[in-house]
Design a protein around this motif. Structure first.
Motif, PDB file in Angstrom:
ATOM      1  N   TYR A  88       0.849  -1.194   0.000  1.00  0.00           N
ATOM      2  CA  TYR A  88       0.000   0.000   0.000  1.00  0.00           C
ATOM      3  C   TYR A  88       0.881   1.239   0.000  1.00  0.00           C
ATOM      4  N   ILE A  89       0.387   2.278  -0.687  1.00  0.00           N
ATOM      5  CA  ILE A  89       1.103   3.551  -0.696  1.00  0.00           C
ATOM      6  C   ILE A  89       0.177   4.634  -0.168  1.00  0.00           C
ATOM      7  N   VAL A  90       0.663   5.342   0.848  1.00  0.00           N
ATOM      8  CA  VAL A  90      -0.111   6.457   1.412  1.00  0.00           C
ATOM      9  C   VAL A  90       0.536   7.742   0.914  1.00  0.00           C
ATOM     10  N   THR A  91      -0.276   8.710   0.477  1.00  0.00           N
ATOM     11  CA  THR A  91       0.302  10.011   0.131  1.00  0.00           C
ATOM     12  C   THR A  91      -0.318  11.070   1.028  1.00  0.00           C
ATOM     13  N   LEU A  92       0.519  11.966   1.539  1.00  0.00           N
ATOM     14  CA  LEU A  92      -0.024  13.080   2.337  1.00  0.00           C
ATOM     15  C   LEU A  92       0.913  14.266   2.314  1.00  0.00           C
ATOM     16  N   ASP A  93       0.376  15.424   2.692  1.00  0.00           N
ATOM     17  CA  ASP A  93       1.154  16.661   2.707  1.00  0.00           C
ATOM     18  C   ASP A  93       2.050  16.705   3.947  1.00  0.00           C
ATOM     19  N   ALA A  94       3.120  17.508   3.832  1.00  0.00           N
ATOM     20  CA  ALA A  94       4.090  17.575   4.926  1.00  0.00           C
ATOM     21  C   ALA A  94       3.678  18.553   6.020  1.00  0.00           C
ATOM     22  N   ASP A  95       2.653  19.368   5.758  1.00  0.00           N
ATOM     23  CA  ASP A  95       2.406  20.547   6.605  1.00  0.00           C
ATOM     24  C   ASP A  95       1.346  20.323   7.696  1.00  0.00           C
ATOM     25  N   PHE A  96       1.001  19.077   7.961  1.00  0.00           N
ATOM     26  CA  PHE A  96       0.015  18.711   9.000  1.00  0.00           C
ATOM     27  C   PHE A  96      -1.418  19.100   8.654  1.00  0.00           C
ATOM     28  N   SER A  97      -1.666  19.517   7.397  1.00  0.00           N
ATOM     29  CA  SER A  97      -3.057  19.726   6.991  1.00  0.00           C
ATOM     30  C   SER A  97      -3.769  18.381   6.997  1.00  0.00           C
ATOM     31  N   HIS A  98      -3.018  17.349   6.655  1.00  0.00           N
ATOM     32  CA  HIS A  98      -3.521  15.979   6.777  1.00  0.00           C
ATOM     33  C   HIS A  98      -2.964  15.426   8.078  1.00  0.00           C
ATOM     34  N   ASN A  99      -3.848  14.943   8.936  1.00  0.00           N
ATOM     35  CA  ASN A  99      -3.416  14.471  10.247  1.00  0.00           C
ATOM     36  C   ASN A  99      -2.825  13.055  10.131  1.00  0.00           C
ATOM     37  N   PRO A 100      -1.533  12.904  10.452  1.00  0.00           N
ATOM     38  CA  PRO A 100      -0.936  11.563  10.314  1.00  0.00           C
ATOM     39  C   PRO A 100      -1.643  10.508  11.170  1.00  0.00           C
ATOM     40  N   ALA A 101      -2.323  10.953  12.221  1.00  0.00           N
ATOM     41  CA  ALA A 101      -3.052   9.990  13.063  1.00  0.00           C
ATOM     42  C   ALA A 101      -4.183   9.301  12.290  1.00  0.00           C
ATOM     43  N   ASP A 102      -4.610   9.902  11.161  1.00  0.00           N
ATOM     44  CA  ASP A 102      -5.662   9.281  10.331  1.00  0.00           C
ATOM     45  C   ASP A 102      -5.123   8.155   9.439  1.00  0.00           C
ATOM     46  N   ILE A 103      -3.801   8.049   9.312  1.00  0.00           N
ATOM     47  CA  ILE A 103      -3.228   7.051   8.380  1.00  0.00           C
ATOM     48  C   ILE A 103      -3.749   5.628   8.665  1.00  0.00           C
ATOM     49  N   PRO A 104      -3.696   5.167   9.927  1.00  0.00           N
ATOM     50  CA  PRO A 104      -4.193   3.788  10.170  1.00  0.00           C
ATOM     51  C   PRO A 104      -5.668   3.615   9.826  1.00  0.00           C
ATOM     52  N   ILE A 105      -6.456   4.677   9.978  1.00  0.00           N
ATOM     53  CA  ILE A 105      -7.895   4.576   9.653  1.00  0.00           C
ATOM     54  C   ILE A 105      -8.056   4.363   8.150  1.00  0.00           C
ATOM     55  N   LEU A 106      -7.326   5.170   7.368  1.00  0.00           N
ATOM     56  CA  LEU A 106      -7.416   5.016   5.902  1.00  0.00           C
ATOM     57  C   LEU A 106      -6.908   3.642   5.478  1.00  0.00           C
ATOM     58  N   LEU A 107      -5.836   3.184   6.130  1.00  0.00           N
ATOM     59  CA  LEU A 107      -5.267   1.884   5.760  1.00  0.00           C
ATOM     60  C   LEU A 107      -6.233   0.732   6.041  1.00  0.00           C
ATOM     61  N   GLU A 108      -6.985   0.875   7.113  1.00  0.00           N
ATOM     62  CA  GLU A 108      -7.938  -0.186   7.440  1.00  0.00           C
ATOM     63  C   GLU A 108      -9.005  -0.287   6.344  1.00  0.00           C
ATOM     64  N   VAL A 109      -9.486   0.882   5.913  1.00  0.00           N
ATOM     65  CA  VAL A 109     -10.498   0.891   4.842  1.00  0.00           C
ATOM     66  C   VAL A 109      -9.901   0.357   3.537  1.00  0.00           C
ATOM     67  N   ALA A 110      -8.595   0.558   3.357  1.00  0.00           N
ATOM     68  CA  ALA A 110      -7.938   0.125   2.108  1.00  0.00           C
ATOM     69  C   ALA A 110      -7.960  -1.385   1.923  1.00  0.00           C
ATOM     70  N   GLU A 111      -8.231  -2.115   2.980  1.00  0.00           N
ATOM     71  CA  GLU A 111      -8.290  -3.578   2.839  1.00  0.00           C
ATOM     72  C   GLU A 111      -9.444  -4.002   1.937  1.00  0.00           C
ATOM     73  N   ASN A 112     -10.448  -3.129   1.821  1.00  0.00           N
ATOM     74  CA  ASN A 112     -11.591  -3.446   0.953  1.00  0.00           C
ATOM     75  C   ASN A 112     -11.757  -2.435  -0.181  1.00  0.00           C
ATOM     76  N   ALA A 113     -10.671  -1.840  -0.626  1.00  0.00           N
ATOM     77  CA  ALA A 113     -10.756  -0.867  -1.721  1.00  0.00           C
ATOM     78  C   ALA A 113      -9.422  -0.790  -2.447  1.00  0.00           C
ATOM     79  N   ASP A 114      -9.462  -0.216  -3.655  1.00  0.00           N
ATOM     80  CA  ASP A 114      -8.209  -0.027  -4.392  1.00  0.00           C
ATOM     81  C   ASP A 114      -7.620   1.344  -4.117  1.00  0.00           C
ATOM     82  N   MET A 115      -8.503   2.288  -3.795  1.00  0.00           N
ATOM     83  CA  MET A 115      -8.001   3.614  -3.420  1.00  0.00           C
ATOM     84  C   MET A 115      -8.890   4.172  -2.316  1.00  0.00           C
ATOM     85  N   VAL A 116      -8.277   4.725  -1.294  1.00  0.00           N
ATOM     86  CA  VAL A 116      -9.048   5.376  -0.236  1.00  0.00           C
ATOM     87  C   VAL A 116      -8.718   6.860  -0.264  1.00  0.00           C
TER      88      VAL A 116
END
Ligand code: GDD
Ligand code: MN
Length: 376
Positions: A88-116
């Motif tokens: 899996y590849i996660v992409t996010l911005d460096a400036d904390f506009s995207h909260n890194p704490a959300d990464i595991p949540i998106l990854l969990e959903v990715a188990e049943n999708a091709d792109m989250v």
């Protein structure tokens, strides 16, 4: 979790990147992090290099100069794919506009999708700290992309996403855009290749350190890209001959709208907002007649009776026309533009709406519907 690669594009993010990497590593130290830096003058690369000394999971792609967020993400994805264990590849911005704490949540959903897609515009999503102007631009872009190009998800532009390996491979094969239009380009490839997309609501928080790199030229570039894709797809869907006819009819509609408005207002002395009622209706009628008799001539046999078609077309155009009317009034009365120029802006807004409608509904789908119910 293994086989996860986090791609972070950076340009002048020395104030953010260290904390960002630290926090991501505190969430899961098995995540690989790939920073794609465009030779940032503020020394972002040096900060990353220093951190690389303490971990083999921190990687960097160094590019010679500012080449754009889109191509940076794409280069990061290619680097991730070059490792056989990448799943899996996660992409996010460096400036904390995207909260890194959300990464595991998106990854969990990715188990049943091709792109989250991390989504600000679905229920539960949010934007904090942006000016109304920035919100308006982003919202408009997302609506235009979604409705003009039929993209299923609510959020298209922000780059907080997870891609499966298969989806990422497809993107690197087909997407070749450099700047912020990358979000749209990838969404189109993902849809056209039938990948499954899921959205997860996120809160997007404006950066507190450093500056946004988005420039007016990036917005113009994205709009140009949208127009190019729209026209390309329209001409492909319609066939070139029908597309040319469609454009010719559209042009005559504009001439009739502007011409009638000018004659009634300037020559007959009618108040411009009354003239506009007639000129707008005149152009709707002429567009209908020409399209019906010429552009979509072959569809007429399988459509509903002309009177019903005209009535439906008029009703559907009412929305576009009210944009036309409101913009004409706003630019003329409030912003003091010359009324014929204001009308042109109004027409531009109405065109996008009316064309989408007449394509999807008044002729094409009515014809198809009728055909199906006849069992032919
Ligand atoms: N390598 C590289 N090269 N990185 C870049 C470049 C570039 O030319 N331009 C921007 N970046 C990096 C920034 O350093 C940051 O980490 C990330 O890309 C996002 O850039 P910002 O400058 O913070 O963009 P924004 O917050 O204004 O943009 C937002 O809206 C865009 C369009 O809707 C974000 O949501 C973006 O994700 C979104 O694409
Ligand atoms: Mn940002």
């Amino acid at each position: 979790m293994r086989g996860i690669y986090i791609v972070i594009p950076t340009y002048n993010e020395s104030e953010n990147i260290q904390d960002m990497i630290k926090i991501i590593r505190s969430i899961d130290c098995d995540y690989h992090i790939i920073v794609v830096d465009d030779n940032s003058p503020d020394g972002t690369a040096a900060v990353v290099q220093e951190m690389q000394k303490s971990s083999a999971f921190i990687h960097m792609v160094k590019r010679p100069g500012k080449l754009g967020i889109g191509s940076a993400i794409c280069d990061g994805i290619k680097t991730a794919l070059s490792s056989a264990d990448c799943q899996y590849i996660v992409t996010l911005d460096a400036d904390f506009s995207h909260n890194p704490a959300d990464i595991p949540i998106l990854l969990e959903v990715a188990e049943n999708a091709d792109m989250v897609q991390g989504s600000r515009y679905m229920e539960g999503g949010k934007i904090t700290g942006w000016t109304w102007r920035r919100k308006f631009i982003s919202r408009t872009a997302n609506c235009l992309y979604r409705y003009l190009l039929n993209i299923p998800q609510h959020e298209i532009t922000t780059s907080f996403r997870v891609y499966s390996r298969k989806c990422a491979e497809c993107i690197t094969q087909y997407v070749n855009t450099d700047r912020y239009e990358y979000g749209l380009a990838t969404a189109l490839v993902i849809r056209d290749n039938g990948f499954k997309v899921k959205e997860v609501p996120i809160e997007f928080v404006d950066r507190t350190r450093g500056k946004s790199k988005l420039k007016v030229s990036d917005i113009v570039y994205s709009l140009r890209y949208l127009a190019y894709i729209f026209i390309l797809r329209l001409s492909r869907n319609l066939g070139i001959q029908r597309f040319i006819r469609f454009c010719i009819v559209g042009t005559t509609g504009i001439i009739i709208n502007q011409g009638l408005l000018w004659v009634l207002t300037d020559k007959l002395g009618i108040y411009y907002l009354y003239s506009a009622l007639i000129s707008i209706e005149g152009s709707i009628l002429s567009n209908f007649v020409f399209n019906d008799l010429w552009t979509f001539r072959d569809k007429r046999r399988i459509s509903s009776p002309v009177f019903i078609r005209l009535l439906k077309y008029n009703l559907l155009c009412a929305v576009g026309s009210s944009f036309n009317y409101a913009i004409l009034w706003f630019f003329t009365d409030i912003l003091h533009f010359y009324y014929l120029l204001s009308n042109l802006f109004g027409i531009a807004a109405a065109l996008a709406w009316n064309y989408t409608i007449s394509l999807n509904w008044a002729w094409v789908s009515l014809g198809i519907k009728k055909k199906k119910s006849n069992g032919k």
